[in-house]
Design a protein around this motif. Sequence first.
Motif, PDB file in Angstrom:
ATOM      1  N   THR A 117      -7.722  44.295 -42.038  1.00  0.00           N
ATOM      2  CA  THR A 117      -7.610  42.675 -41.681  1.00  0.00           C
ATOM      3  C   THR A 117      -7.858  41.920 -40.707  1.00  0.00           C
ATOM      4  O   THR A 117      -7.906  40.739 -40.291  1.00  0.00           O
ATOM      5  CB  THR A 117      -6.196  41.839 -41.959  1.00  0.00           C
ATOM      6  N   GLY A 118      -8.168  43.334 -39.260  1.00  0.00           N
ATOM      7  CA  GLY A 118      -8.405  42.825 -38.405  1.00  0.00           C
ATOM      8  C   GLY A 118      -6.836  42.393 -37.364  1.00  0.00           C
ATOM      9  O   GLY A 118      -6.639  41.672 -36.175  1.00  0.00           O
ATOM     10  N   PRO A 234     -14.814  39.335 -34.865  1.00  0.00           N
ATOM     11  CA  PRO A 234     -14.102  39.116 -34.219  1.00  0.00           C
ATOM     12  C   PRO A 234     -13.282  37.341 -33.849  1.00  0.00           C
ATOM     13  O   PRO A 234     -12.322  37.390 -33.540  1.00  0.00           O
ATOM     14  CB  PRO A 234     -13.701  39.858 -33.191  1.00  0.00           C
ATOM     15  N   GLU A 235     -14.105  36.581 -33.506  1.00  0.00           N
ATOM     16  CA  GLU A 235     -14.141  35.487 -32.500  1.00  0.00           C
ATOM     17  C   GLU A 235     -15.371  35.115 -33.985  1.00  0.00           C
ATOM     18  O   GLU A 235     -16.447  34.717 -33.284  1.00  0.00           O
ATOM     19  CB  GLU A 235     -14.283  35.688 -31.086  1.00  0.00           C
ATOM     20  N   GLY A 236     -14.616  33.149 -34.564  1.00  0.00           N
ATOM     21  CA  GLY A 236     -16.044  32.287 -34.230  1.00  0.00           C
ATOM     22  C   GLY A 236     -15.884  32.308 -35.515  1.00  0.00           C
ATOM     23  O   GLY A 236     -15.710  30.825 -36.597  1.00  0.00           O
ATOM     24  N   ILE A 237     -16.225  33.699 -36.805  1.00  0.00           N
ATOM     25  CA  ILE A 237     -16.704  33.059 -37.786  1.00  0.00           C
ATOM     26  C   ILE A 237     -15.725  33.579 -38.827  1.00  0.00           C
ATOM     27  O   ILE A 237     -14.071  34.029 -39.037  1.00  0.00           O
ATOM     28  CB  ILE A 237     -17.872  34.358 -38.568  1.00  0.00           C
ATOM     29  N   SER A 238     -15.647  32.593 -40.006  1.00  0.00           N
ATOM     30  CA  SER A 238     -14.471  32.152 -41.488  1.00  0.00           C
ATOM     31  C   SER A 238     -15.188  32.585 -42.641  1.00  0.00           C
ATOM     32  O   SER A 238     -16.258  31.822 -42.553  1.00  0.00           O
ATOM     33  CB  SER A 238     -13.547  31.189 -41.140  1.00  0.00           C
ATOM     34  N   ALA A 239     -14.731  32.511 -43.309  1.00  0.00           N
ATOM     35  CA  ALA A 239     -15.481  32.922 -44.510  1.00  0.00           C
ATOM     36  C   ALA A 239     -13.936  32.395 -45.958  1.00  0.00           C
ATOM     37  O   ALA A 239     -13.019  32.563 -45.676  1.00  0.00           O
ATOM     38  CB  ALA A 239     -16.049  34.112 -44.866  1.00  0.00           C
TER      39      ALA A 239
END
Length: 323
Positions: A117-118, A234-239
């Motif tokens: 999941t990070g 790891p930064e800025g994108i979501s889904a």
Amino acid sequence: MIRLQYLFMGMAFSLTMLTGCLPEDEPVTPFDRGSVELAQVEMDPSYRYQVFFDLSAGSVTGEVDKLNWDLRVDRNEGFPVIRLNSSKLMVAARTSTTDLASLTDRNGLSFSFDPSTGATPTAISGWEDGGVSFVVDRGFNTQGQLLGDVKLQLEQLSEDRLALSWADLSATDVQNLVLELENERTYYSFSNGGQVVSIEPDLDWDLIFTQYTTGLFDGTDTIPYLVTGVLLHPEGISAARDTLYDFADITREVAETMVLTEISDVIGYDWKEFDFDQGLFTIDEGVNYILRDAEGFYFKLRFRDFYNDQGEKGAPLFEYQLL
């Protein structure tokens, strides 16, 4: 990279209108979102390559051999976060010794893996607790051969400098070096005597097509398991994952109702499954993904195939569209 520009419409307001309440969002000139695009990523049938893809550019922006690195150091408020290269099924164990040279075996150690999941903690969390030593299992190469164990200690010298001490597990001579954390993420390889390596492309990217380690429950315990899929930047994108809408019916308005997450493996690997009768991977075309990139643009995406024209696996074919 082509960047889409919003053009704000000018409105002729009287002085009285200017002193009134303006709309929260100013209207924008409509622009052509374009048609559905088709793209294919070649990872090699052995899944050797990690491939970076940028949705706005509509292209692969980089490719790297997954064997080229072992550790990723993420700059973070407070202590940096140390992550393993999970594409090789790497695991690590915390030991009870602070004497790195005297640590020569892995007997009695309990190994763990990084969450796909990070999230934190990672397998090498707690390294800042005063000279804690770890044993790092470097996983496997693409032929299934073990890459061996190293022992490791870390010490933060400043906000952007990290001391690293390591050696092959059976060795008594320890290497000492300082990592300069100049970027948001610094990659390190234990190969060839140890070195900082360049992994991410200079160009923008949103998705990485790669093998990665996740946890699967075997009926008794959760075990590390190597899967092939897609992880988010790891930064800025979501889904978000969607199974309610037909792909053609997903509009910008629909996308804006979705609850998006930055969980790294939200796309993951389960858009496909292995058909044991046919001996092939099949695609679930009823699974859609909604993405919002770092610039705020929405996209929809779904997978169509996992094989190239030569019938080789490891070649995800997907369609996507700017919304």
